[in-house]
Every structure is written in C-alpha cells, then in structure tokens.
Design a protein around this motif. Structure first.
Motif, PDB file in Angstrom:
ATOM      1  N   ASN A  76      76.873  -6.623  63.544  1.00 55.87           N
ATOM      2  CA  ASN A  76      77.186  -5.875  62.314  1.00 55.87           C
ATOM      3  C   ASN A  76      76.199  -6.206  61.200  1.00 55.87           C
ATOM      4  N   PHE A  77      75.791  -7.472  61.125  1.00 55.46           N
ATOM      5  CA  PHE A  77      74.788  -7.878  60.135  1.00 55.46           C
ATOM      6  C   PHE A  77      73.470  -7.156  60.381  1.00 55.46           C
ATOM      7  N   MET A  78      73.013  -7.175  61.630  1.00 49.86           N
ATOM      8  CA  MET A  78      71.743  -6.519  61.951  1.00 49.86           C
ATOM      9  C   MET A  78      71.852  -5.002  61.842  1.00 49.86           C
ATOM     10  N   GLY A  79      73.021  -4.460  62.206  1.00 54.10           N
ATOM     11  CA  GLY A  79      73.222  -3.019  62.072  1.00 54.10           C
ATOM     12  C   GLY A  79      73.189  -2.574  60.626  1.00 54.10           C
ATOM     13  N   THR A  80      73.867  -3.328  59.756  1.00 51.85           N
ATOM     14  CA  THR A  80      73.881  -3.002  58.331  1.00 51.85           C
ATOM     15  C   THR A  80      72.498  -3.125  57.717  1.00 51.85           C
ATOM     16  N   LEU A  81      71.773  -4.167  58.119  1.00 53.64           N
ATOM     17  CA  LEU A  81      70.413  -4.380  57.612  1.00 53.64           C
ATOM     18  C   LEU A  81      69.540  -3.160  57.874  1.00 53.64           C
ATOM     19  N   ASN A  82      69.579  -2.681  59.104  1.00 54.51           N
ATOM     20  CA  ASN A  82      68.722  -1.548  59.456  1.00 54.51           C
ATOM     21  C   ASN A  82      69.250  -0.239  58.876  1.00 54.51           C
ATOM     22  N   LEU A  83      70.562  -0.129  58.699  1.00 57.18           N
ATOM     23  CA  LEU A  83      71.119   1.074  58.089  1.00 57.18           C
ATOM     24  C   LEU A  83      70.739   1.169  56.615  1.00 57.18           C
ATOM     25  N   LYS A 166      61.931  -3.229  55.221  1.00 60.60           N
ATOM     26  CA  LYS A 166      61.608  -2.666  56.534  1.00 60.60           C
ATOM     27  C   LYS A 166      61.295  -1.182  56.471  1.00 60.60           C
ATOM     28  N   SER A 167      62.000  -0.452  55.601  1.00 66.85           N
ATOM     29  CA  SER A 167      61.801   0.993  55.572  1.00 66.85           C
ATOM     30  C   SER A 167      60.527   1.408  54.855  1.00 66.85           C
ATOM     31  N   ASN A 168      59.879   0.467  54.154  1.00 66.65           N
ATOM     32  CA  ASN A 168      58.732   0.849  53.332  1.00 66.65           C
ATOM     33  C   ASN A 168      57.431   0.133  53.667  1.00 66.65           C
ATOM     34  N   CYS A 169      57.515  -1.027  54.316  1.00 66.92           N
ATOM     35  CA  CYS A 169      56.287  -1.782  54.590  1.00 66.92           C
ATOM     36  C   CYS A 169      55.334  -1.012  55.503  1.00 66.92           C
ATOM     37  N   SER A 170      55.845  -0.473  56.585  1.00 61.28           N
ATOM     38  CA  SER A 170      54.965   0.243  57.515  1.00 61.28           C
ATOM     39  C   SER A 170      54.404   1.503  56.872  1.00 61.28           C
ATOM     40  N   GLY A 171      55.252   2.207  56.106  1.00 65.71           N
ATOM     41  CA  GLY A 171      54.787   3.413  55.418  1.00 65.71           C
ATOM     42  C   GLY A 171      53.767   3.099  54.338  1.00 65.71           C
ATOM     43  N   PHE A 172      54.024   2.039  53.561  1.00 67.32           N
ATOM     44  CA  PHE A 172      53.092   1.635  52.512  1.00 67.32           C
ATOM     45  C   PHE A 172      51.774   1.175  53.123  1.00 67.32           C
ATOM     46  N   LEU A 491      64.584   3.136  61.861  1.00 68.20           N
ATOM     47  CA  LEU A 491      65.392   1.932  61.733  1.00 68.20           C
ATOM     48  C   LEU A 491      66.881   2.230  61.900  1.00 68.20           C
ATOM     49  N   ALA A 492      67.270   3.474  61.642  1.00 66.14           N
ATOM     50  CA  ALA A 492      68.657   3.862  61.872  1.00 66.14           C
ATOM     51  C   ALA A 492      69.003   3.804  63.357  1.00 66.14           C
ATOM     52  N   THR A 493      68.011   4.045  64.235  1.00 62.76           N
ATOM     53  CA  THR A 493      68.276   3.896  65.670  1.00 62.76           C
ATOM     54  C   THR A 493      68.573   2.434  65.996  1.00 62.76           C
ATOM     55  N   VAL A 494      67.832   1.529  65.346  1.00 60.54           N
ATOM     56  CA  VAL A 494      68.089   0.097  65.533  1.00 60.54           C
ATOM     57  C   VAL A 494      69.497  -0.231  65.048  1.00 60.54           C
ATOM     58  N   SER A 495      69.838   0.296  63.878  1.00 63.63           N
ATOM     59  CA  SER A 495      71.158   0.061  63.295  1.00 63.63           C
ATOM     60  C   SER A 495      72.268   0.557  64.206  1.00 63.63           C
ATOM     61  N   MET A 496      72.136   1.786  64.664  1.00 62.86           N
ATOM     62  CA  MET A 496      73.161   2.361  65.533  1.00 62.86           C
ATOM     63  C   MET A 496      73.255   1.592  66.847  1.00 62.86           C
ATOM     64  N   GLY A 497      72.131   1.060  67.314  1.00 64.20           N
ATOM     65  CA  GLY A 497      72.144   0.263  68.530  1.00 64.20           C
ATOM     66  C   GLY A 497      72.988  -0.987  68.372  1.00 64.20           C
ATOM     67  N   PHE A 498      72.845  -1.682  67.243  1.00 62.84           N
ATOM     68  CA  PHE A 498      73.650  -2.880  66.992  1.00 62.84           C
ATOM     69  C   PHE A 498      75.113  -2.527  66.776  1.00 62.84           C
ATOM     70  N   PHE A 499      75.380  -1.462  66.020  1.00 64.85           N
ATOM     71  CA  PHE A 499      76.768  -1.047  65.810  1.00 64.85           C
ATOM     72  C   PHE A 499      77.421  -0.596  67.124  1.00 64.85           C
ATOM     73  N   PHE A 500      76.638   0.079  67.971  1.00 60.79           N
ATOM     74  CA  PHE A 500      77.173   0.513  69.263  1.00 60.79           C
ATOM     75  C   PHE A 500      77.513  -0.692  70.129  1.00 60.79           C
TER      76      PHE A 500
END
Length: 578
Positions: A76-83, A166-172, A491-500
C-alpha cells in the motif's frame, strides 16, 4: 545545421532558459543538465528502496504485525507513492513546471525520511521487544494505534514527496534534449537507459549499505542517511538552475481530458459533420485528425453561432481537434497500460514475501555474519545493472543492425521480454518455496538463503526490460505537452500493481481461510500463491502480445496522418477556387 544550432519557433515558445529567454543549446541542457537531474532520482531511490526492501522485517520482527498485514502495509505504501505521481505530474504540467515541482517534493520527501528516522529511533514508538515472534505467533504485544500512526504519517509523507519526484525527473531530464536534433534525439534514447542505470546504483547502495546499517547498527542510522541524501539532492538540483532547459507549463492536461470527455458525452446526439475539416481547429491542429474513437470528435463540433462571427465564436465551448486527438492518444495507451500492471504485482513479491522467506533460511556466510534478508535485493539490482549495460552496449547495437531501428528493439518488445521473465520468476519462486518448506518441515533443516537468488535474478532481468520499455513507451507515445502526466500514467501501472498485490493477498487470505499465507510460513502454502501469479502472468502475457501486434507507433501514425491532412487541405483549397 539549423536544427543543431537553435530551436525551432515552436521550441522557442515552449522551452526557455531560467531567465525565460529562448534556450542557447550550447550553454544549457544536454548531458550536463540531465546529469544533475539524475542526482535527485538517485537520492529518491536510496530513500525509497532503503525503506521498502527491508520494511517488512521491521513490521514483523519489531512491531509484531502478521505476514499478510505487513505485506499489505508495504504494498500500500509503494502503491500510494506511485499513485501520487499523478498528482506530481498534474501540478508540473498545470502550474509549477517540472523543475519547481521536483524541488518542492524533494523537500517533502526529506521531511518524511526525517520523521521515519525519529519513529524508528525512539523506543516509545515501538512495542516491547519479543524474541522468536515468527515461530511463537503469540505472547507478543503488537504495535499500538499511536505507534502505527506515527509510522504511517512518515511513510505517506515520503510517498507524497517521492511521487512528485518520480513523475517529473525522467520528463525533466528528457527536456534537456531536442528531439528535432538528430544528435540530441539519439542521446535522449540512451538517456532512459542511463536514467535507470543511475537509479539502480542508488537502489543497490540502499539494499547493501543502508539495509546493513538498519539491521546491525540501527534503523535510525539507515533512514537518517536517506534524509540527508534527499536534502543534499535539493541543493545540487538548485545549483544547476542556469544549466537547465525549462518547458513552459501549458495548462492542466486533466482539465483538457475532462473537457473533451464531458463535451463528447453532452453532444453525443449531435450529428457528425459532413467532413472532418468542419471540426473546431482542424486546419490549425498540431496533431492530425484520426478516425479512431470517432465518438470523441463530437467534443470538437461547434454548436453555437455562426463560424464567421467573432462575437459568437467567443461563446463556443467546444474542444479543438488538437485537444481531442491528445485525449485519443491517452485512450489508445490504456489497453497496453492495463497489461503492464501484473508485472509490478509480481515485482512486489520481492519486497514482501521473498524477504520474509529469507528469515526462515540459512543466512550464514562466514563465522557469525548473517546475510541481511533485505539485502537479497542486491541480486535484483545487480541483474538490472548488468542487463541495462548489456542493452546499451551489446543488445541495442546488434538489434539495430538487424532491424535498422536506432532503438534496437521497440519499447513494446522490451515490455514483452520483461513480462516473460516475470512469469518465469513466479514459477521458479513456487518451486524454491516448496523445497524450502519441505526441508524445514520434513528434515528439520534450513536450506541456504541463496536458493532465492534465481527469482531475484529473473525479476531483475525482467525489470531491466519492462521499466525502460514502459517508461519510454508512455512518454514517446503520449501527447508531447503531457509528458509529466505520461510519466505519471506509467507510474500508475506500478501503483496498480502494488495495490493489486494487496487485493490478491486479502482475497487469498479470505478464500483459503489463511491456509496459504500464514504467520509461520512453514505451516502455509506460499508456493500455491506463487503458482497462481505464474498462471495469471501467462494469461496476461498472451493478452499483451495480441494488443502489441495491433499497436501502431506514433511516428508511423503521424506520417500517415500528415499525408492525409495534406490531401484534405488540398481538397479544401480546390473547393475554394471553384
């Protein structure tokens, strides 16, 4: 030569230096700017991996939570982080820009790591010590609500900060390269590999040095170093301010998406125009019109007033063809997005049950030295580093000569390889767990902890392909002005993976009446859980292959669409001449 020396007119509008002037490519961006940005992601990985990869042992051994509850806390921690990466992407695209968003959320992550250091260092924040909790299963006092509240507050503060990073480093980082410059485009292709290579170094440091400090010196030391690293990364990031290229925020992408969906639904009964060029902003669109998901085109139908009247035009609320097509791009990614989720569900087992398995195995190396359970992930990250290097130095050049593709293999092919490795990893995990359990129950013997290495190797090899492939796929195939949100979508795929994973653990606990996942793994059937994931992985892999074969890459699609649009313009001009 013009492209190599200066930005196009469009780039001058969208990309500026820190003063707001058009960028000078000889003084800004490139690998210097990208390298400084990688330092922030390096620190974020040290912080997050140093927590996630060893947290389950703290929850079970020190806070006396059950195996299933501890696994759920971690996932849940990792899922929330990525969400929360979606929030970071939204704020960057809508208002703050990527640089300011990364700087702010880095400070939040540093604050969270500081709170976690305090939570794990102060004795009153933990229940009384209790030996052999894993085998006794009773007589130990679990952590109280107040003690868990402090832990959760620190964990989710870190999740908020790390999500924005995480959501901005690769894009930046990719903003530092001009995709219209052939040399910089090639550099950007390798940026994603080096980006992941760099953060794998941070993860490797976390699961070796930091995990060792947590187990042998004190949790506070391990988490304290993470807090300091995050603070230093902010200083480095800010110090590089004059060296970056900044993409100007162009408004909220979520607002655009909501507007298109709302208008398409509201105007669902409105008739389609006789010709697509009657849609709002057809001839000025930055993205060529397509026929797919035609129902969304209704959002670009103007239903108010005369098109020639400026007064009436101001009353229109219709979306433009550009906005509609950008939403279509996002919708087209969703099927592939869904099939990427299960990879991260499998990956999450490396941070939970695989680590807990290690505590039941022989971890002796020499003398009294015990290999830390949380450090098993070192084999995961060594594998990632190895395969990432091989991808860039060996696989990409060889595949490029065969396919005549500068990427070597496509992003979807990378993802397919990653999914296959993950499926295989679960089958191996099930076999090893049965061997471990049988040896412990029938022979009263603990097998070596290094029997777990193959599953970490296979998941690491899979991640080296899947992570880079997914990140590249969503950024390159998504709308150009929604790059941070595209990263957030990945990253939402990562989040959903942890929540799943959390959902599966809860369902399996309920259906099997806690006979598969027990507090004492020797009495459970964790191998059945792994076999279930292997079967789900096989089904998911087949679905992915079907979807991937049907996908048309944006570059190929744009060429066809430009040709079609040129034909439409020519027809319209001929009609006006007549």
């Amino acid at each position: 030569m013009v492209l190599a020396g200066a930005c196009s007119k469009e780039e001058n509008v969208l990309v500026v230096d820190y003063k707001g002037d058009p960028v000078d490519k000889t003084k800004t961006g490139g690998w210097l700017g990208a390298g400084l940005i990688l330092g922030t992601e390096l620190a974020e990985r040290m912080c997050v991996m140093g927590i996630a990869m060893n947290l389950v042992t703290y929850l079970v051994g020190d806070l006396h939570l059950s195996n299933s509850q501890s696994a759920t806390v971690v996932t849940n921690f990792m899922g929330t982080l990525n969400l929360l990466a979606l929030l970071g992407g939204f704020l960057a695209d809508a208002k703050f820009g990527r640089f300011l968003t990364v700087a702010i959320f880095s400070m939040i992550a540093a604050l969270g790591a500081t709170l976690l250091t305090i939570s794990t260092s102060v004795k009153s924040m933990q229940p009384p010590p209790c030996d052999n909790f894993r085998l006794m299963q009773h007589g130990c006092i679990p952590a109280s609500g107040g003690q868990l509240a402090m832990l959760y507050a620190s964990l989710y503060t870190i999740a908020l900060g790390a999500g924005g990073i995480k959501s901005n480093c690769s894009g930046f980082g990719s903003d530092q390269f001009d995709p219209k410059d052939p040399k910089e485009e090639k550099a950007m292709i390798f940026f994603f590999n080096r980006f992941y290579f760099c953060i794998s170094i941070g993860s490797l440091f976390a699961v070796t040095v930091l995990v060792y400090l947590q187990d042998n010196v004190g949790r506070g030391w391990g988490y304290g170093i993470s807090a300091v690293a995050m603070a230093l990364s902010v200083m480095v990031l800010v110090a590089g301010t004059p060296k970056y290229r900044y993409r100007v925020p162009e408004g909220s992408p979520l607002t655009v998406i909501w507007k298109v969906l709302y208008l398409a639904f509201k105007q669902r009964k409105v008739a389609y125009p006789n010709d697509p060029n009657e849609l709002e902003g057809y001839f000025t669109a930055n993205v060529a019109h397509t026929e797919k998901f035609r129902c969304l085109d209704k959002a670009a139908i103007s239903v108010v007033g005369n098109r020639s009247s400026p007064e009436k035009q101001s009353e229109k609320r219709s979306s433009t063809v550009t906005e509609v097509e950008e939403v279509k791009m996002v919708v087209k990614l969703l099927p592939i997005w869904a099939t990427c989720i299960l990879f991260w569900t499998i990956y999450s087992q490396m941070t939970t049950f695989s680590v807990e398995q290690a505590t039941y195995m022989d971890r002796r190396i020499t003398g009294s030295f015990l290999f830390p359970s949380g450090s098993l992930s070192v084999f995961l990250f060594i594998t990632i580093l190895t395969f990432t290097s091989l991808n860039e130095k060996l696989l990409v050049p060889i595949a490029g000569r065969i396919t005549h593709n500068p990427q070597g293999i496509t992003s979807l092919q990378r993802i397919a390889v990653g999914l296959f490795f993950s499926m295989l990893a679960m089958a191996v995990s099930a076999i090893v767990e049965k061997k471990r359990r049988d040896a412990s129950n029938n022979e009263n013997n603990s097998i070596s902890v290094f029997w777990l290495v193959p599953q970490f190797f296979l998941v690491g090899a899979g991640e080296a392909f899947a992570y880079v492939g997914q990140l590249e796929f969503f950024i390159r195939e998504g709308p150009a002005r929604m790059k941070s949100m595209s990263t957030g979508l990945f990253l939402a795929t990562v989040s959903m993976g942890f929540f799943f994973s959390s959902l599966l653990v809860t369902l399996v606990d309920k259906v099997t009446k806690r006979t598969w996942i027990t507090n004492n793994l020797n009495k459970g059937r964790l191998d059945y859980f792994y076999w279930m994931l292997a079967i789900l992985g096989a089904v998911n892999f087949v679905v992915f292959l079907v979807l991937a074969r049907r996908h048309e890459y944006k570059v190929e699609r744009e060429i066809q669409e430009i040709e079609l649009k040129d034909d439409k313009v020519e027809e319209a001009v001929k009609g006006m001449d007549v």
